[in-house]
Each structure stands twice: as structure tokens, then as C-alpha cells.
Design an enzyme around this catalytic site. Structure first.
Site, short mmCIF file in Angstrom:
data_model
loop_
_atom_site.label_atom_id
_atom_site.label_comp_id
_atom_site.label_asym_id
_atom_site.label_seq_id
_atom_site.Cartn_x
_atom_site.Cartn_y
_atom_site.Cartn_z
N VAL A 91 -0.06 4.18 -2.35
CA VAL A 91 -0.44 5.61 -1.94
C VAL A 91 0.39 6.57 -2.53
O VAL A 91 -0.40 7.74 -2.82
CB VAL A 91 -0.59 5.60 -0.33
CG1 VAL A 91 -0.84 7.26 0.16
CG2 VAL A 91 -1.68 4.57 0.23
N CYS A 99 0.85 -1.36 0.11
CA CYS A 99 -0.01 0.10 0.19
C CYS A 99 0.92 1.37 0.00
O CYS A 99 0.49 2.41 -0.75
CB CYS A 99 -0.92 -0.02 1.50
SG CYS A 99 -2.16 -1.44 1.34
#
Lengths: 520, 631
Positions: free
Chosen positions: A157, A153
């Protein structure tokens, strides 16, 4: 002191000693502001009610005890199915440690996987340098044949562009220009581990077939008689892949299992450490483009991959849903027979008869028993099909990572069987939902992964461990659940638990042991 | 004469059994159960019969004197439940070894008895004789007597070694042991006019417990149940009961009768299976008590319970009627269960396509006829092969049988339900019938049968083994038709004597070589020197050969036909060809099993079954049976 150097007690015994019991009781009494026992019991009982269930199912934001894992976990699973391939996860180090421990605990094998170890700096300025250094170190330290890059992630992001980063790294000399570094974006905040598997498989095909990110010509497909098999994220991959190969060799046709992690998750203890073992080679992966058809053993693990293979490369694609049992295997083998024009070999006919015979021999013990199942979407379908053919009622079928279309498919299966009439499907629900289901609409047995043991403890529903991960039982992944032989294994696992339960309920001397029989 | 054979002879003389009473002295000595056929698949031995009859007595130690085989295979295999002691589930054996066989095992037996008393202190020990110690001459009666004296507790010899006969005989020998050593040795603390014995009930899967509360509620006191959930003292005081109900008709009839003879306890034969039977049994038991002095209103109490329980059971069963009505059942079980279960199944609208009467008495068979009508398909003894054929042909929906037949049913793609000793559900009493119906419903609607009956999805109809077998038979017939030499070889290769494997050709050759009488043929070829079942066939061959040999006496067609029809097909049961043909035509029979059931032909040594099969083919070829064959 209860602990003593001459006889060291482990946690099973140590904390049951009076000193510890007293200490724990005092701690609870003096420091934990305990509620009155009656109040505690009242709430415990309330969590078993329909009232609580309705509130539980009205939950919108919170997930409690999810029955799914993250995309990169599936990415790592897919990557190690290729020969000499090291999974490289671009993102934070901690995530990677999780995948490694997860697989090691399930397969009881070392799990090699590296990370670009992004830190706070990287989170602010981007992870390019981590990619450059990471690829260089991985290449030099482990001498892989391929590095399969996925992301966590963190990298997603901030929007790290893997394609550009890998090109950059190659220009900086991290790895030779022609070295294969397929990649896939696998953010955990989208989908689950089955999505990650799908993305990596698609990434690898795009890389090898589609011109290696613009650095090579696209392959020319010359259709041949090969059939590709993609197994999907499968907790029984060691046993299943070997069983597939055995059946396919009996049928006798040209096949290739693309992404074969049956050896890397089952290395022998013979004095040699194998960071890599087995797997589909680069050459085989490339040649797989010419196959006439690609079969997926798990549709919901390969949605994008199949679409890509079909639309871009015009393979006939054949999706299955983790086929388990007589009907599942029949359909699977018939399709193979149709694709290849080869007859079903006598050996498999015998095995079918034997599985049917085994189900008959034990038919009264599974018939009309109620089951709750949670698993990945495809495995749920395989298990539902098998239970229905044994006359069991799959009362609750739950997949945290199940989609609406999946739910419709399962609902249809249930509607089509007299044994599926009072059964329901729960896509997107978690194990705390399952807890309410088990209390309000009790079943005889629960099928699920290791985490199901807490449901077993709370609700008293006996757990049959089938799924991923299985941490607290060893070696089941070595047995197939596919093919007629695999069906036999699933049958035996279920039956073992059924009989253990009968014994457990009749074992109390002078109370219930009149039924503690030697013949069941 | 040893005491075992004396006891056996005594048991064979059973005046309470009408079948037995009708026999000649000589026949009676041979015993009541068909002697086992060497080479056949057989049931249990006398030891097993004795052991299973007594094993449900819970608080005694059952000590098997013999090598490991006997206890090793029978240890706790009964599923008879206990509400108290579990000592009966402990496997005790002397496990004799080679040295014991050479020097005798009595000392080991004595020491074993001592160790059991020392370590377990049971109220009694039952010692079971087995073949090996019986053959080497171990006198267990003497050892038990000595041990009993020494330890001051009963040590009961159960003298029923396997070789004396079949299981059923063992049941009775067990009964004799109880009569000789146990019953009457203890006086009950008090007596009531409602004290009853239940004999032949083993509390399998807790069946007695489905009945006992009702009997208690009515006011009966079960003084002694032999032997389900029994305690030693209960059995020992059985002689003070006011009445006896005998549950499994043949197994323990000797105890029941002797209780009546010696102690004046009247008995009746009843069943706890089926709603009607259950009610009848309660009434009869109550009546016997009333006859012996219980107040008349006792019957009212019984009737009240009967009415209530019948209603409850019917209400529950009615919900299954639509699903079970018209379903066909093949029932393979022993003794009293045949008719009692038949009645029960008919109550829920099921059709019985056949039932076995192997262990049933003549009365049992009469009851079956009464229930199922004259054309009841009742079979005496069924080999697995016949059972399989029957299942395939009768197109029954389900088979109810004991555990050993289950695999035949399964291979014939037939749902199956255990109603003998290895079942795990209790089917007795009102509640039990509801359970049985529910279990039948479950078995019938299990989806696996659909799976089993439909061929594998890739299979062509012509690939099934049945189709292949038919094709093979047709091919063979065509080949023979085309080649007379082969046909002749085939004709000559027909086995006439199965015991000594002698074919037709050998016998014909012997006759041609000068053997002109049956005796000579037997002497030269050994055909007919085994079970003797083919001797009639040999006579037939002699006649045929004589006819072919020239001394042909032309018979007019009528006479010839008469002669043809008079030919003995079944020498054991003395059934002629004409009788068989007539019966086949009259009743539309299709299978050997049916012919045997109707005419008894083939019910003896079975050597003529093949011939019957041929007759069936001949009759149907000449005169196709319309209705049944079409189905």
C-alpha cells in the site's frame, strides 16, 4: 463445581455439565435478546430456500467464508522449496504468524519464515530500515543460503520498492553483495495464494536467470535434455513430489523438480531440528535454464511463470491441471513419454491396470452419485476429471480464486461428458454461496478442505476432505494424489466416506440396523 | 448306520423331484448333485448350505459346534434382513481346541448351550454339526436332547457336517432338521383361510419386504416364511398353513413336500422375480387358498392389486426401454433365478446370450428353453476359465451373477451386477424389477467400462496379451511345421490322462512294449486309473497303434469314414465324433462351451474338452462357418 483437580474435564465434557448448560441457557435468555424459537427456525428454514439463494447470489461486496488464502501464503510455500532458503516477508509480523500456523496445522511441521516486522512508523516513513535490519538479522541468525523476499499488503500500500530496498540493504552490508535475495511483490489484495506462488517462482527465475537484478550477466541458455517440473501450490506436495520422482526414475530421464518442498514439510523426528531440509539447490535452479521444457503440474498456479519461461527463455512449456485419475495420469505420462522419447515403463502399466481394476471393483458406489467440489482451480479440474471417469456427477464446482477462463475450461469438460450435464461451475463464489447450492440442489457428497465441515454440519452433506488446508485430519498430505497410485488414494478416500455414510445411516439399533451389513 | 447318512439317503429320495424320481435306485443313492471333482474350484459344503438356509431365522442363537474356521468364515455373511431380533447376527461357536479333539467336545457344546440360554435367553438354539466333531464322534443329537430337557427350550441339532456333500445337500439337511425338530411343535393362536407359508425365501436385502405388504394388502397372512425374517414360533407353526409357495426350487423342496404329505398343505413353485412371475405367483397362491375354502372373491382382490402394481412397474420400466433394448446379457446364477430373471430381462427387451443352469432342475431348464427358444445357450457348469472365454467371445454387454464370479467378469472387461446373495439391492416383486432394471442401466452406462475396454493410450494393438498369445501360437505352429522331430515330440507330449499326468508318448511306448489291452495299458502306465474319463481315448490309441503296427485292414472310404465318425470322444456322456462334427456344422458352434451345451460332450469329467477344441478347429478349417465367424 463440575471441574475438579483430581479429574480435570476437557471442553468436550466440561461444558456439557448441568452447571454450564444452565449458565449458557441463562446467558442466552437474559443477555442475548433471543428471538423466539419459532422465528429462529423460520429464518433457518428460509436460508435453505431458492428465494434466499437468489439473494445470496446477488451479493456484490461481501465475501462470506472464502475458499482461498492470500498471495504471501503462496509466496512462503514457494520459497521453502529451495535449499536453505528462508522466506522473508516484508510487511507486518502478524501476517507471517498466520502463514506459519497455517502450514504447521496442515503439514504438522514447524514452518520457518521471518518478517520485517513493520510497525506504524514504517507504515508512515516506509519500510526501508526494516528491510535493512531484517535482512541483516535473518542472515546472521539463521545462516540461510538464500532469502526469498515477498510482501504483505502493508508494504504494497505504501509502495515499498523491493528491488531498491534490497540493493540499499546490500550496500549497507546487511547481506553480502553476492548473496541471493530474489524477491516478488505479493499483495493480498490481488489474486490469491496461487498468484503468490506464481509471483515468487517468476521472481526466482528472473533473479537467477535474468542477471540478478542487474548485478550479474544474464545466463546463456544452452538447451539440454532436462525437463523442469513446477508443482504449484499443492497441499499433497510431500506425497506427490515423491511419487513424481518415483515415476520419473522408472521412466528414466533427466528431470529436475524446481521448488521441491517435499522434505521441508516432512522432516524426521530423530533429534535434529531442521530449519531447512531438501529443496532445489541454487546451482540446480540456475542450470534449469538450459532445460528443453518446463512442465507445470498446475497451470493456474504458474500462469506468469510459464509465460516468462516461454517468452524469455524459449522453453517448451507444458501446463497440466493437477492431474488425478486414469485419464489425467494417462495424458500426463504420454506427454512425458513424448517429451523424453522414453516408453512407459512396465511398472506404471501395471499400476494403471490396478487402478482401473480398483475403480471397477467399486464402480457402483461412486457411479451416479452427485458431488459438490470446491478447491483451487487446478485441483478442481483434477477432481472433476476423476469423478467423471467414475461416472459421478460433479454437480457444483466452485473456486473462489477461479477465473472466467478457468470456468470455461471446466464447463467444457462437463459438457463433453454425459455425467456433467446438470453440473455448474461457480468461479469467484464463496462457501456461503456453496451453502445455498447444497440446500437448494442437494448432492450426495461434498469435497473440500477442513472448512467444509461447517457446510457438512449445516447441510448434512458428508464431507470428503481433499484440498488445502486440512487441519482436522492428519497426514493425508503424505499420500500422493498424482500418478495411478495417487488415483487409488483419492478413490479410497471417497469410498471410505461413501461406506461410512452407509454405515452411519444403518447403525441405529432396532430401526435401521437390518442393513448394517458386514459386506459392502 | 449313523443318523446323518440315513437322513442323507432319505433326502436323496425326493419323489417330488421328477429328475430324482427317474433315477435308478443305485443312481439315487449317489445323490442329486454332481460329485465334486478333486482339484476343482468348488462351491460351499453341506454345513454352509445348512447354515445359510437357517441363518435368516432371526431370534434363535445359531451355535456352530466346531473349530473357528466354520463360524469364522460364515458369520453374518448373508445379508438377510430382520425386522426384529438381531440375535442371528451374533456369531456363536464352541471354537473347539486340540484338547476337545482328543477328549471330545460334547461337554464344551453343552456348556456353550447353557451359557447362551443364561446370557441371551433365545426361544431356541440351533446347533450346527461340523466336520471335526462329527469325525471324532461328538453326538450332537444327544447333547441337544439333554440340553433341551434340562433348559426346557428347544435345542435343535442341525446335522450337516461339511463332508457329507455340497451346499445344496446342506440346504435339504437343514430342512430335515426343521421337519424333525421344529415344524409342528407350536400351534398358532388362531388360523385363517388365508394362512400361507413361503418357503425358500431368505429376505436378502429385504426382498421379502417388497412382497409382504402386497400379500398382506390382498389379505394373505404369512404364517411362516422359511427362513427370511422368520421367528422361531412362526417356523414351528408352519404346519397349520393352508398353502405353501416354494420359492427357490431345489433348496427346500423336502420341507414343502413333507408339509403336503404330513399335513396336507398343497404347494406350488413360484417366483417373485419378474413382473409376470410375481403376478402368477400371487394368483396361484390365492387359488390354492380358494381351493381350500377361501371365498372366490379373494381372487378379485388379488387381481385388483396385481393390475395396479403391474401398471406402476411398467410405467417406470418403460423409461428404461430405449436404453436397454437389445443389450446382451450373460446370466450366471443358480436354480429358479435363471428362468425367472430371463423372463424379467426379456420383458425389458434385453437379449440373453447365455445362461447357466447349474443349480436348476430339469423343469427349470425346460422353462428356460420355453422362454429363450430351442437354441438357448444354457450351460450346466462353467469353470471360471470357460466363463471368461464366454464373456470374451459372446460379446455380451453385461453379466449378471453371484459375487464370486464378479472378478471374472471384471477381468474380461464386462460390466457386472450381483443378483445372488451378496447383492445389496432387493430385486423381488414389482418394485424389485424396476430396481433391477435401474441397476442394470447404471452398470451398463458406467463410464469405467469404456476405460476398461480401450487399451492404455500408449498401447499398440499388437501389444495386447490376446495379440501376443495369437502371435505366440502362430510362431509355435510354424516352428513345428518346419521341424518334424519337434512336431513328433509335441504330438507325443499330449496329455492323455490328466489325473495321473500320462502323455501319449508314454502310452504308445507301453503299447509297443507289449501292453495290448486297455487293462494292460492302465496297469503299466496308470493312465485311466483316475477319473477313468480317458479310457476311451486309450482304446483309440490302441486301435491306432494296431493299425500302424501292420495289421492294417483296408476299409473302403465309406466304412473308414463311418469308423472315424463312430469314435467316442466323450466317454462320460457317450458322444461320438460324428455327432459332435454334425452339431458343430448344423448350429455353427464356435466354442467348446457351446458344443457341451448342445451335445453334452465334455459335460462329464471334462477331459475331452481339449479334443473338442481340436475338432472345432478341424471342422472350421475344412468348412469355415460363414455368418457367426465373420462377426
Amino acid at each position: 463445581m463440575p471441574q475438579n483437580a483430581d479429574n480435570v474435564l476437557d471442553h468436550f465434557d466440561l461444558f456439557r455439565q448441568p452447571e454450564y448448560r444452565e449458565m449458557l441457557a441463562n446467558k442466552k435468555k437474559n443477555f442475548e435478546s433471543p428471538v423466539a424459537e419459532a422465528e429462529l427456525q423460520r429464518v433457518v428454514e428460509w436460508t435453505k430456500t431458492w428465494d434466499y439463494r437468489e439473494k445470496n447470489f446477488a451479493r456484490e461486496a461481501l465475501t462470506v467464508n472464502p475458499a482461498k488464502a492470500c498471495q504471501p501464503l503462496g509466496a512462503v510455500f514457494a520459497a521453502v522449496g529451495f535449499e536453505g532458503t528462508i522466506p522473508f516477508v516484508h510487511g507486518s509480523q502478524g501476517c507471517v504468524a498466520y502463514y506459519r500456523s497455517h502450514f504447521s496445522r496442515h503439514f504438522k511441521e514447524p514452518s520457518s519464515c521471518v518478517s520485517s516486522s513493520m510497525t506504524e512508523d514504517a507504515a508512515v516513513f516506509g519500510g526501508l530500515n526494516n528491510m535493512i535490519d531484517g535482512l541483516a538479522n535473518t542472515y546472521n541468525l539463521y545462516k540461510p543460503k538464500m532469502i526469498s523476499v515477498s510482501t504483505t499488503c502493508m508494504a504494497e500500500v505504501i509502495g515499498d520498492d523491493l528491488n531498491a530496498f534490497i540493493k540499499n540493504a546490500k550496500e549497507k552490508g546487511s547481506v553480502p553483495k553476492e548473496f541471493d535475495v530474489p524477491f516478488a511483490h505479493t499483495p493480498a489484495f490481488v489474486g490469491s495464494h496461487i498468484t503468490g506462488y506464481d509471483n515468487v517462482m517468476k521472481g526466482i527465475f528472473e533473479h537467477f536467470w535474468g542477471g540478478k537484478a542487474g548485478t550479474a550477466p544474464k545466463l546463456d541458455r544452452v538447451e539440454n535434455d532436462q525437463i523442469n517440473f513446477i508443482t504449484g501450490f499443492d497441499p499433497y506436495t510431500v506425497g506427490n513430489v515423491r511419487e513424481l520422482k518415483r515415476m520419473f526414475d522408472l521412466i528414466g530421464f533427466n528431470y529436475k523438480i524446481v521448488c521441491d518442498n517435499s522434505d521441508v514439510w516432512d522432516t524426521p523426528t530423530d533429534g535434529t531440528f531442521r530449519m531447512f531440509d531438501g529443496g532445489t539447490t541454487i546451482e540446480e535452479t540456475e542450470k534449469a535454464v538450459h532445460a528443453k521444457a518446463t512442465v507445470s503440474m498446475q497451470e493456474y498456479c504458474t500462469e506468469k511463470t510459464l509465460k516468462y519461461i516461454h517468452e524469455e527463455w524459449k522453453h517448451e512449456i507444458v501446463p497440466f491441471n493437477h492431474p488425478i485419475g486414469v485419464k489425467g495420469t494417462d495424458e500426463f505420462l504420454l506427454k512425458i513419454s513424448e517429451l523424453t522419447g522414453r516408453p512407459i515403463p512396465d511398472q506404471l502399466k501395471l499400476e494403471r491396470g490396478r487402478l482401473v481394476d480398483a475403480i471397477c471393483d467399486s464402480n457402483t458406489h461412486i457411479h451416479v452419485k452427485k458431488f459438490a467440489i470446491y478447491a483451487d482451480p487446478d485441483m478442481c479440474i483434477g477432481l472433476v476429471s476423476f469423478l467423471l471417469e467414475c461416472g459421478a456427477e460433479p454437480t457444483h464446482v466452485l473456486a473462489t480464486n477461479g477465473s472466467k477462463s478457468w470456468a470455461e475450461k471446466v464447463e467444457k469438460m462437463l459438457a463433453d461428458s454425459p455425467f456433467g450435464q446438470n453440473c455448474h461451475v461457480y468461479p469467484g463464489r464463496d462457501l456461503w454461496h456453496m451453502r445455498s447450492l447444497l440446500f437448494t440442489e442437494p448432492v450426495d457428497f461434498l469435497i473440500g478442505n477442513t472448512y467444509g465441515k461447517y457446510l457438512e454440519r449445516d447441510t448434512g452433506t458428508p464431507l470428503i476432505r481433499i484440498g488445502f488446508p486440512i487441519f482436522d485430519r492428519h497426514h493425508h498430505h503424505r499420500y500422493p494424489v498424482w500418478g495411478y497410485q495417487g488415483g487409488l488414494n483419492v478413490l479410497v478416500w471417497i469410498l471410505d466416506r461413501v461406506f461410512e455414510e452407509i454405515d452411519k445411516n444403518t447403525i441405529v439399533p432396532a430401526y435401521s440396523d437390518f442393513s448394517y451389513d458386514i459386506i459392502r | 448306520m449313523s443318523s446323518v447318512s440315513a437322513t442323507v439317503q432319505d433326502v436323496f429320495n425326493e419323489p417330488a423331484c421328477p429328475k430324482n424320481a427317474a433315477k435308478s435306485e443305485k443312481e439315487r443313492k449317489k445323490g442329486c448333485t454332481k460329485q465334486l471333482q478333486p482339484g476343482g474350484a468348488a462351491g460351499g459344503c453341506a454345513f454352509d448350505g445348512a447354515k445359510i438356509a437357517l441363518q435368516p431365522i432371526t431370534d434363535v442363537a445359531h451355535l456352530v459346534h466346531g473349530p473357528i474356521a466354520c463360524e469364522g468364515n460364515s458369520w453374518d455373511n448373508r445379508g438377510a434382513y430382520s425386522s426384529g431380533s438381531t440375535l442371528y447376527r451374533t456369531g456363536f461357536t464352541t471354537d473347539i481346541n486340540e484338547t476337545d479333539v482328543v477328549f471330545g467336545g460334547e461337554k464344551r457344546l453343552y456348556k456353550s448351550i447353557k451359557e447362551i440360554f443364561d446370557k441371551y435367553n433365545p426361544p431356541a438354539i440351533f446347533v450346527y454339526q461340523t466336520c471335526v466333531p462329527a469325525m471324532i464322534g461328538d453326538d450332537i443329537d444327544a447333547v441337544c436332547k439333554a440340553a433341551s430337557k434340562k433348559f426346557g427350550k428347544p435345542v435343535v441339532p442341525v446335522n450337516s457336517p461339511g463332508f457329507v456333500g455340497p451346499k445344496n445337500l446342506g440346504n435339504k439337511l437343514a430342512g430335515e432338521a426343521l421337519l424333525a425338530h421344529v415344524i409342528g411343535t407350536v400351534e398358532p393362536e388362531y388360523s385363517t383361510p388365508y394362512d400361507v407359508n413361503i418357503i425358500g425365501e431368505y429376505n436378502l436385502a429385504g426382498e421379502m419386504w417388497q412382497v409382504e405388504p402386497l400379500l398382506k394388502e390382498i389379505g394373505f397372512r404369512i404364517l411362516s416364511c422359511i427362513s427370511g425374517d422368520a421367528k422361531y414360533v412362526d417356523v414351528a407353526s408352519a404346519h397349520r398353513a393352508r398353502a405353501t409357495m416354494m420359492v427357490c426350487s431345489k433348496a427346500m423342496i423336502n420341507i414343502t413336500r413333507k408339509l403336503e404329505e404330513k399335513f396336507g398343505i398343497p404347494y406350488f413353485e413360484g417366483s417373485f422375480y419378474g413382473i409376470g412371475d410375481m403376478s402368477d405367483s400371487i394368483r396361484q397362491l390365492a387359488q390354492l387358498c380358494i381351493d381350500r375354502g377361501a371365498p372366490q372373491e379373494f381372487m378379485d382382490r388379488a387381481e385388483a392389486v396385481i393390475a395396479r402394481e403391474e401398471k406402476l412397474a411398467w410405467d417406470e420400466i418403460m423409461s428404461y426401454l430405449p436404453r436397454l433394448k437389445g443389450k446382451k446379457v450373460l446370466l450366471i446364477t443358480g436354480g429358479v433365478k435363471s428362468w425367472s430373471v430371463v423372463a424379467a430381462l426379456q420383458e425389458v427387451g434385453m437379449e440373453i446370450v447365455g445362461t447357466s443352469v447349474k443349480k436348476s432342475t430339469k423343469e427349470d431348464k425346460e422353462r428356460i428353453k420355453e422362454l429363450m427358444g430351442e437354441d438357448a445357450h444354457a450351460f450346466d457348469d462353467m469353470s471360471p476359465r470357460e466363463m471368461y472365454k464366454m464373456l470374451k467371445e459372446a460379446r455380451a454387454d453385461i453379466m449378471l451373477s453371484g459375487g464370486r464370479s464378479q472378478f471374472i467378469a471384471l477381468k474380461a472387461n464386462m460390466p457386472w451386477l450381483d443378483i445372488n446373495q451378496e447383492r445389496h439391492h432387493a430385486y423381488s416383486g414389482y418394485k424389485g424389477m424396476v430396481d433391477l432394471v435401474r441397476e442394470i442401466d447404471k452398470a451398463l452406462y458406467n463410464p469405467i467400462w469404456e476405460q476398461v475396454r480401450t487399451p492404455a493410450p500408449w498401447a499398440k494393438a499388437s501389444d495386447s496379451w490376446q495379440a501376443k498369445a495369437d502371435a505366440e501360437a502362430a510362431r509355435e505352429a510354424a516352428e513345428l511345421a518346419a521341424d518334424p522331430a519337434k512336431a513328433e515330440a509335441k504330438r507325443r507330449s499330449k496329455k492323455i490322462c490328466k489325473c495321473k499326468t500320462v502323455d501319449l508318448g508314454t502310452i504308445e511306448d507301453a503299447i509297443l512294449a507289449g501292453a495290448l489291452t486297455q487293462a494292460q495299458v492302465i496297469e503299466t502306465t496308470h493312465a485311466g486309473s483316475g477319473c477313468t474319463g480317458c479310457r476311451g481315448t486309450i482304446d483309440g490309441i490302441l486301435e491306432d497303434m494296431a493299425a500302424r503296427g501292420g495289421e492294417v485292414i483296408e476299409l473302403d472310404p465309406l466304412q473308414a469314414e463311418e469308423k472315424r465318425r463312430a469314435k467316442k470322444i466323450c466317454n462320460c456322456k457317450e458322444v461320438s465324433l460324428g455327432t459332435i462334427e454334425d452339431t458343430i456344422r448344423a448350429k455353427g458352434l464356435m466354442t467348446v462351451v457351446e458344443v457341451t451345451a448342445e451335445t453334452e460332450a465334455g459335460g462329464g469329467c471334462e477331459s475331452c474338452c481339449e479334443t473338442i477344441d481340436e475338432i472345432l478347429a478341424d471342422v472350421h478349417a475344412k468348412d469355415p462357418v460363414p455368418a457367426m465367424a465373420a462377426e
